[in-house]
Design a protein around this motif. Structure first.
Motif, short mmCIF file in Angstrom:
data_model
loop_
_atom_site.label_atom_id
_atom_site.label_comp_id
_atom_site.label_asym_id
_atom_site.label_seq_id
_atom_site.Cartn_x
_atom_site.Cartn_y
_atom_site.Cartn_z
N VAL A 166 43.62 38.72 41.66
CA VAL A 166 42.79 37.57 42.05
C VAL A 166 43.58 36.29 41.80
O VAL A 166 44.09 36.06 40.70
CB VAL A 166 41.48 37.55 41.24
N VAL A 209 33.79 37.90 42.72
CA VAL A 209 34.27 37.17 41.55
C VAL A 209 33.36 35.97 41.33
O VAL A 209 33.14 35.17 42.24
CB VAL A 209 35.72 36.70 41.75
N PHE A 214 36.32 38.76 48.14
CA PHE A 214 37.65 39.10 48.65
C PHE A 214 37.58 40.43 49.40
O PHE A 214 36.92 41.36 48.96
CB PHE A 214 38.66 39.21 47.50
N GLN A 258 40.68 36.05 51.00
CA GLN A 258 39.39 35.56 50.54
C GLN A 258 38.45 35.58 51.74
O GLN A 258 38.72 34.98 52.78
CB GLN A 258 39.52 34.15 49.98
N PHE A 294 35.12 38.99 36.77
CA PHE A 294 34.85 40.13 37.65
C PHE A 294 33.34 40.31 37.78
O PHE A 294 32.61 40.32 36.80
CB PHE A 294 35.48 41.39 37.07
N PRO A 330 37.66 32.55 36.64
CA PRO A 330 37.07 33.69 37.34
C PRO A 330 36.60 34.79 36.39
O PRO A 330 37.16 34.99 35.32
CB PRO A 330 38.23 34.19 38.20
#
Length: 223
Positions: free
Chosen positions: A108, A127, A141, A148, A117, A115
């Motif tokens: 990421v 995210v 994503f 993205q 998860f 960010p």
């Protein structure tokens, strides 16, 4: 008759020894069972692996969760393994997705906010980004295309319906609320030192990449 029995027994024994012997696995391969994962975690002083864990929000795919070190966890899905490691010097997490086949890992990228998860659904990675309960932003994503796919501010709960529709509330100013919703908890929120915010119901189609803003509004507690 006796000799025939002896020959038959000997052949059966030879078959058993031949096909049940312990043969070494090819180099680099190991057999891992649920019991092995549990025993390994216990030996390392870590929690045992958990099957059917759900990371993120309602509607996300289930995975097997394992704490692989004191500071890192992994979520194993059918085609992906997500390794999550909290940052040590700032808020947020390092999120690495190991993909099946010969595909390289997906990491990421740096975002505007820290960010975290927030789950997987099919080939979409979610995210959550932000430093507080308000002003959260969701990033989506595409793990097959390495891009993205979508991003939006949101408030309140998230939910995926039928694996392809993401339901969320988009924060809006009170002046944008066309039909004021009922807010029975408003007084209690104010007593608790919170303020009343508003969100508009939105649906993002994960397959068609289309956004629908519904004529539905709700009140949400905000700091």
């Amino acid at each position: 008759m006796k000799n025939l029995f002896s020959i038959t027994f000997g052949a059966a024994l030879l078959f058993t020894l031949t096909f049940c012997e312990n043969k070494p696995l090819p180099e680099g391969q190991t057999i891992v069972s649920d019991k092995t994962l549990s025993d390994t975690s216990a030996a390392a002083g870590l929690p045992a692996a958990k099957k059917d864990s759900v990371a993120g929000f309602k509607g996300c795919d289930k995975a097997t969760w394992t704490q692989i070190s004191p500071n890192s966890s992994e979520f194993v899905y059918q085609h992906y393994t997500v390794v999550v490691t909290p940052n040590t010097d700032q808020p947020g997490e390092k999120i690495t997705v190991k993909r099946d086949g010969d595909r390289p890992d997906f990491v990421v990228p740096t975002l505007e906010e820290p960010p975290f998860f927030h789950g997987i659904c099919r080939n979409k990675l979610f995210v959550d980004a932000g430093t507080g309960p308000d002003g959260r932003k969701l990033f989506v994503f595409d793990l097959d295309k390495n891009v993205q796919y979508f991003s939006t501010p949101y408030c309140g709960d998230l939910q995926i319906i039928q694996s392809d529709r993401l339901y969320f509330m988009m924060p809006v100013a009170e002046a944008e609320v066309a039909k004021m919703p009922d807010c029975p908890e408003k007084e209690q929120w104010i007593k608790d030192g919170l303020r009343v915010g508003y969100g508009q119901r939105c649906i993002f189609n994960l397959m068609q990449r289309s956004l629908t803003r519904k004529s539905e509004w709700a009140c949400v507690p905000m700091q």
